[in-house]
Design an enzyme around this catalytic site. Structure first.
Site, PDB file in Angstrom:
ATOM      1  N   GLU A   1      11.264  13.229  34.553  1.00  0.00           N
ATOM      2  CA  GLU A   1      10.377  14.047  33.770  1.00  0.00           C
ATOM      3  C   GLU A   1      10.688  13.590  32.102  1.00  0.00           C
ATOM      4  O   GLU A   1       9.835  13.565  31.429  1.00  0.00           O
ATOM      5  CB  GLU A   1      10.614  15.334  33.856  1.00  0.00           C
ATOM      6  CG  GLU A   1      10.058  16.108  32.655  1.00  0.00           C
ATOM      7  CD  GLU A   1      10.272  17.538  32.645  1.00  0.00           C
ATOM      8  OE1 GLU A   1       9.245  18.383  32.850  1.00  0.00           O
ATOM      9  OE2 GLU A   1      11.366  18.019  32.443  1.00  0.00           O
TER      10      GLU A   1
ATOM     11  N   HIS B   1      16.021  21.562  26.098  1.00  0.00           N
ATOM     12  CA  HIS B   1      14.474  21.145  25.962  1.00  0.00           C
ATOM     13  C   HIS B   1      13.738  22.394  25.805  1.00  0.00           C
ATOM     14  O   HIS B   1      14.157  23.453  26.413  1.00  0.00           O
ATOM     15  CB  HIS B   1      14.173  20.514  27.167  1.00  0.00           C
ATOM     16  CG  HIS B   1      14.747  18.880  27.389  1.00  0.00           C
ATOM     17  ND1 HIS B   1      15.350  18.642  28.513  1.00  0.00           N
ATOM     18  CD2 HIS B   1      14.707  17.915  26.379  1.00  0.00           C
ATOM     19  CE1 HIS B   1      15.534  17.302  28.528  1.00  0.00           C
ATOM     20  NE2 HIS B   1      15.313  17.033  27.123  1.00  0.00           N
TER      21      HIS B   1
ATOM     22  N   CYS C   1      12.475  18.933  35.885  1.00  0.00           N
ATOM     23  CA  CYS C   1      12.917  17.637  35.391  1.00  0.00           C
ATOM     24  C   CYS C   1      12.898  16.467  36.478  1.00  0.00           C
ATOM     25  O   CYS C   1      13.009  15.278  36.480  1.00  0.00           O
ATOM     26  CB  CYS C   1      14.347  17.689  34.799  1.00  0.00           C
ATOM     27  SG  CYS C   1      15.020  19.131  34.384  1.00  0.00           S
TER      28      CYS C   1
HETATM   29  C1  CIR Z   1      20.342  15.008  30.154  1.00  0.00           C
HETATM   30  O1  CIR Z   1      21.249  15.506  29.478  1.00  0.00           O
HETATM   31  O2  CIR Z   1      19.710  14.235  29.529  1.00  0.00           O
HETATM   32  C2  CIR Z   1      20.429  15.288  31.660  1.00  0.00           C
HETATM   33  N1  CIR Z   1      21.867  15.481  31.976  1.00  0.00           N
HETATM   34  C3  CIR Z   1      19.819  16.327  31.933  1.00  0.00           C
HETATM   35  C4  CIR Z   1      18.119  16.277  31.793  1.00  0.00           C
HETATM   36  C5  CIR Z   1      17.214  17.205  32.242  1.00  0.00           C
HETATM   37  N2  CIR Z   1      16.027  17.083  31.914  1.00  0.00           N
HETATM   38  C6  CIR Z   1      15.043  17.814  31.796  1.00  0.00           C
HETATM   39  O3  CIR Z   1      15.462  18.974  31.700  1.00  0.00           O
HETATM   40  N3  CIR Z   1      13.690  17.586  31.520  1.00  0.00           N
END
Ligand code: CIR
Length: 271
Positions: free
Chosen positions: A79, A174, A261
């Site tokens: 995402e 986010h 995500c």
């Molecule tokens: C990050 O910190 O980028 C990843 N560990 C988690 C990303 C989660 N993405 C989202 O909520 N869209």
């Protein structure tokens, strides 16, 4: 607990495609912002991801799996790499520099379905910060997404009639950690992480007390995909009249990932 669906309920949704990506073996080295690192059981994370993909399929979506990126710990969270609208796809420039390599393969796949635009430096933008509610696009100003990124998003989308609203995000990763669009001008919000004031023309439902993280749900056709970790919020949504399908997600949550995500959903033209 999953709520049984009768066959054919999501037939109207058959023309949506979800892009997903396998969980990388390196997920234990994921980016973390608000959580402390804990051991991630790879097999369990993969089995939860498989359950997620099964749910999408059951709800009528076609699923395309992007190539695995074993060296990219967060690659499953597709995402964050793009915003897909009916009119275009915008390839983001993730705020965590180490995640930018994930964008190339997403860009290559999305070029088959949409005209592409790209967020350029100094802009940064994570898809997790972009909440689309019809023609309103709310964008989190967060540790990952900055004003330059949001201005570029507005530049590319306003010609199509989208209204872009920046919202400060402080206490969670986010914007979509804190709020999801349920359709029909209704939002599910986390009152500890985001105020309702920014969403004045929307009806706001709140996640249940004691369930931080529960406001991230994915609407697929007329069903809300929720996490099994948040049964009280699931009950609230059922009582509010929503159809709910829940999936296990606590292992992926250790990487600060939630339900939205793990996919990029593309509306496909009717054939
Ligand atoms: C990050 O910190 O980028 C990843 N560990 C988690 C990303 C989660 N993405 C989202 O909520 N869209």
């Amino acid at each position: 607990m999953s709520k049984a669906r009768t066959a054919g309920e999501n037939v109207a949704n058959a023309r949506q495609l979800a892009l997903v990506r396998p969980v990388s073996a390196s997920i234990g080295a994921c980016q973390l912002t608000h959580l402390s690192r804990s051991n991630i059981d790879l097999a369990r994370a993969r089995s939860q991801h498989a359950a997620y993909v099964t749910a999408l399929t059951d709800l009528g979506l076609s699923v395309r799996e992007l190539k695995a990126l074993p060296e990219q710990p967060d690659a499953v969270f597709v995402e964050d790499t793009a915003l897909v609208l009916d009119e275009l796809a915008l390839i983001t420039r993730p705020g965590a520099a180490v995640r930018r390599e994930e964008c190339a393969s997403v860009s290559q796949a999305l070029a088959e379905y949409r005209k592409l635009q790209t967020i350029e430096a100094p802009g940064t933008l994570d898809g997790g910060d972009i909440l689309c509610a019809d023609k309103d696009i709310f964008v989190g100003l967060s540790t990952r997404s900055n004003r330059a990124g949001i201005e570029q998003l507005a530049h590319w989308t306003s010609p199509f009639g989208y209204r872009v609203h920046a919202i400060e995000v402080k206490d969670c990763l986010h914007l979509k950690s804190a709020v999801s669009y349920l359709g029909d001008r209704t939002l599910l919000i986390d009152p500890d992480w985001i105020g309702e004031a920014a969403f004045e023309s929307f009806r706001c439902l709140q996640r249940a007390p004691g369930e931080p993280g529960a406001a991230n749900v994915l609407r697929v056709a007329s069903t809300l995909l929720c996490s099994q970790s948040f049964p009280a919020t699931e009950q609230r949504l059922l009582q509010a009249g929503y159809r709910v399908r829940s999936v296990p997600s606590d292992e992926l949550a250790k990487a600060e990932g939630a339900l939205t995500c793990c996919s990029l959903i593309i509306n496909m033209p009717a054939t």
